[in-house]
Design a protein around this motif. Structure first.
Motif, PDB file in Angstrom:
ATOM      1  N   ILE A 257       0.835  -1.189   0.000  1.00  0.00           N
ATOM      2  CA  ILE A 257       0.000   0.000   0.000  1.00  0.00           C
ATOM      3  C   ILE A 257       0.876   1.247   0.000  1.00  0.00           C
ATOM      4  O   ILE A 257       0.585   2.207  -0.700  1.00  0.00           O
ATOM      5  CB  ILE A 257      -0.960  -0.009   1.209  1.00  0.00           C
ATOM      6  CG1 ILE A 257      -1.980  -1.135   1.045  1.00  0.00           C
ATOM      7  CG2 ILE A 257      -1.648   1.325   1.375  1.00  0.00           C
ATOM      8  CD1 ILE A 257      -2.874  -1.348   2.232  1.00  0.00           C
ATOM      9  N   LYS A 258       1.951   1.202   0.789  1.00  0.00           N
ATOM     10  CA  LYS A 258       2.842   2.360   0.855  1.00  0.00           C
ATOM     11  C   LYS A 258       3.436   2.670  -0.524  1.00  0.00           C
ATOM     12  O   LYS A 258       3.477   3.818  -0.944  1.00  0.00           O
ATOM     13  CB  LYS A 258       3.954   2.111   1.867  1.00  0.00           C
ATOM     14  CG  LYS A 258       4.910   3.274   2.005  1.00  0.00           C
ATOM     15  CD  LYS A 258       6.015   2.964   3.001  1.00  0.00           C
ATOM     16  CE  LYS A 258       7.001   4.094   3.052  1.00  0.00           C
ATOM     17  NZ  LYS A 258       8.153   3.799   3.887  1.00  0.00           N
ATOM     18  N   GLY A 259       3.872   1.617  -1.216  1.00  0.00           N
ATOM     19  CA  GLY A 259       4.452   1.813  -2.543  1.00  0.00           C
ATOM     20  C   GLY A 259       3.444   2.386  -3.524  1.00  0.00           C
ATOM     21  O   GLY A 259       3.772   3.265  -4.322  1.00  0.00           O
ATOM     22  N   ALA A 260       2.216   1.911  -3.461  1.00  0.00           N
ATOM     23  CA  ALA A 260       1.173   2.418  -4.348  1.00  0.00           C
ATOM     24  C   ALA A 260       0.875   3.887  -4.041  1.00  0.00           C
ATOM     25  O   ALA A 260       0.703   4.701  -4.962  1.00  0.00           O
ATOM     26  CB  ALA A 260      -0.092   1.575  -4.207  1.00  0.00           C
ATOM     27  N   ALA A 261       0.846   4.229  -2.755  1.00  0.00           N
ATOM     28  CA  ALA A 261       0.594   5.619  -2.368  1.00  0.00           C
ATOM     29  C   ALA A 261       1.721   6.527  -2.845  1.00  0.00           C
ATOM     30  O   ALA A 261       1.471   7.629  -3.339  1.00  0.00           O
ATOM     31  CB  ALA A 261       0.433   5.718  -0.855  1.00  0.00           C
ATOM     32  N   GLU A 262       2.955   6.059  -2.710  1.00  0.00           N
ATOM     33  CA  GLU A 262       4.091   6.855  -3.176  1.00  0.00           C
ATOM     34  C   GLU A 262       4.058   7.017  -4.697  1.00  0.00           C
ATOM     35  O   GLU A 262       4.341   8.093  -5.218  1.00  0.00           O
ATOM     36  CB  GLU A 262       5.397   6.209  -2.736  1.00  0.00           C
ATOM     37  CG  GLU A 262       5.651   6.341  -1.247  1.00  0.00           C
ATOM     38  CD  GLU A 262       6.890   5.591  -0.774  1.00  0.00           C
ATOM     39  OE1 GLU A 262       7.560   4.922  -1.591  1.00  0.00           O
ATOM     40  OE2 GLU A 262       7.178   5.672   0.431  1.00  0.00           O
ATOM     41  N   MET A 263       3.708   5.935  -5.387  1.00  0.00           N
ATOM     42  CA  MET A 263       3.621   6.000  -6.845  1.00  0.00           C
ATOM     43  C   MET A 263       2.572   7.031  -7.263  1.00  0.00           C
ATOM     44  O   MET A 263       2.803   7.856  -8.150  1.00  0.00           O
ATOM     45  CB  MET A 263       3.264   4.627  -7.421  1.00  0.00           C
ATOM     46  CG  MET A 263       3.115   4.615  -8.928  1.00  0.00           C
ATOM     47  SD  MET A 263       2.555   3.007  -9.523  1.00  0.00           S
ATOM     48  CE  MET A 263       4.112   2.254  -9.891  1.00  0.00           C
ATOM     49  N   LEU A 264       1.428   7.008  -6.596  1.00  0.00           N
ATOM     50  CA  LEU A 264       0.358   7.948  -6.913  1.00  0.00           C
ATOM     51  C   LEU A 264       0.777   9.385  -6.601  1.00  0.00           C
ATOM     52  O   LEU A 264       0.543  10.292  -7.397  1.00  0.00           O
ATOM     53  CB  LEU A 264      -0.901   7.577  -6.138  1.00  0.00           C
ATOM     54  CG  LEU A 264      -2.129   8.440  -6.382  1.00  0.00           C
ATOM     55  CD1 LEU A 264      -2.523   8.430  -7.855  1.00  0.00           C
ATOM     56  CD2 LEU A 264      -3.287   7.945  -5.531  1.00  0.00           C
ATOM     57  N   ALA A 265       1.412   9.583  -5.453  1.00  0.00           N
ATOM     58  CA  ALA A 265       1.830  10.926  -5.055  1.00  0.00           C
ATOM     59  C   ALA A 265       2.884  11.511  -5.994  1.00  0.00           C
ATOM     60  O   ALA A 265       2.929  12.725  -6.192  1.00  0.00           O
ATOM     61  CB  ALA A 265       2.375  10.897  -3.626  1.00  0.00           C
ATOM     62  N   ASN A 266       3.699  10.652  -6.584  1.00  0.00           N
ATOM     63  CA  ASN A 266       4.801  11.117  -7.428  1.00  0.00           C
ATOM     64  C   ASN A 266       4.506  11.042  -8.920  1.00  0.00           C
ATOM     65  O   ASN A 266       5.399  11.265  -9.726  1.00  0.00           O
ATOM     66  CB  ASN A 266       6.067  10.319  -7.110  1.00  0.00           C
ATOM     67  CG  ASN A 266       6.554  10.566  -5.698  1.00  0.00           C
ATOM     68  OD1 ASN A 266       6.550  11.696  -5.239  1.00  0.00           O
ATOM     69  ND2 ASN A 266       6.941   9.515  -5.013  1.00  0.00           N
ATOM     70  N   SER A 267       3.275  10.756  -9.273  1.00  0.00           N
ATOM     71  CA  SER A 267       2.932  10.596 -10.677  1.00  0.00           C
ATOM     72  C   SER A 267       1.918  11.647 -11.119  1.00  0.00           C
ATOM     73  O   SER A 267       1.113  12.115 -10.323  1.00  0.00           O
ATOM     74  CB  SER A 267       2.330   9.195 -10.910  1.00  0.00           C
ATOM     75  OG  SER A 267       1.943   9.061 -12.255  1.00  0.00           O
ATOM     76  N   LYS A 268       1.978  11.978 -12.381  1.00  0.00           N
ATOM     77  CA  LYS A 268       0.986  12.879 -12.956  1.00  0.00           C
ATOM     78  C   LYS A 268      -0.173  12.087 -13.562  1.00  0.00           C
ATOM     79  O   LYS A 268      -1.121  12.658 -14.057  1.00  0.00           O
ATOM     80  CB  LYS A 268       1.634  13.769 -14.008  1.00  0.00           C
ATOM     81  CG  LYS A 268       2.639  14.736 -13.413  1.00  0.00           C
ATOM     82  CD  LYS A 268       3.262  15.624 -14.440  1.00  0.00           C
ATOM     83  CE  LYS A 268       4.272  16.524 -13.738  1.00  0.00           C
ATOM     84  NZ  LYS A 268       4.993  17.368 -14.654  1.00  0.00           N
ATOM     85  N   ARG A 269      -0.086  10.771 -13.498  1.00  0.00           N
ATOM     86  CA  ARG A 269      -1.133   9.912 -14.045  1.00  0.00           C
ATOM     87  C   ARG A 269      -2.270   9.754 -13.032  1.00  0.00           C
ATOM     88  O   ARG A 269      -2.067   9.886 -11.838  1.00  0.00           O
ATOM     89  CB  ARG A 269      -0.568   8.544 -14.396  1.00  0.00           C
ATOM     90  CG  ARG A 269       0.500   8.596 -15.454  1.00  0.00           C
ATOM     91  CD  ARG A 269       1.108   7.220 -15.663  1.00  0.00           C
ATOM     92  NE  ARG A 269       2.293   7.285 -16.474  1.00  0.00           N
ATOM     93  CZ  ARG A 269       2.323   6.986 -17.768  1.00  0.00           C
ATOM     94  NH1 ARG A 269       1.242   6.594 -18.377  1.00  0.00           N
ATOM     95  NH2 ARG A 269       3.451   7.074 -18.432  1.00  0.00           N
TER      96      ARG A 269
END
Length: 64
Positions: free
Chosen positions: A1-13
């Motif tokens: 979950i942490k990785g997914a949250a970081e991916m979302l926070a750092n992405s423009k997608r």
């Protein structure tokens, strides 16, 4: 979950676009997501998160 949250926070997608990028067609994640949607668990989980945030804000205000 942490990785997914970081991916979302750092992405423009969008979250949906990111999910499509990592979900294999016919795979296990897709099966789980389809089950969640069929049984309306996606809305239940989302509502649970909002309720937790709401309660957190109430508790924070009590401490002030």
């Amino acid at each position: 979950i942490k990785g997914a949250a970081e991916m979302l926070a750092n992405s423009k997608r969008s979250p949906e676009e990111l999910r499509r990028m990592v979900t294999s067609p016919g795979g296990t994640t897709e099966a789980a997501l389809e089950y969640f949607i069929r049984n309306k668990l996606d809305g239940t989980i989302e509502t649970g998160f909002f309720e937790a945030v709401r309660r957190s804000e109430q508790l924070r205000k009590k401490e002030e």
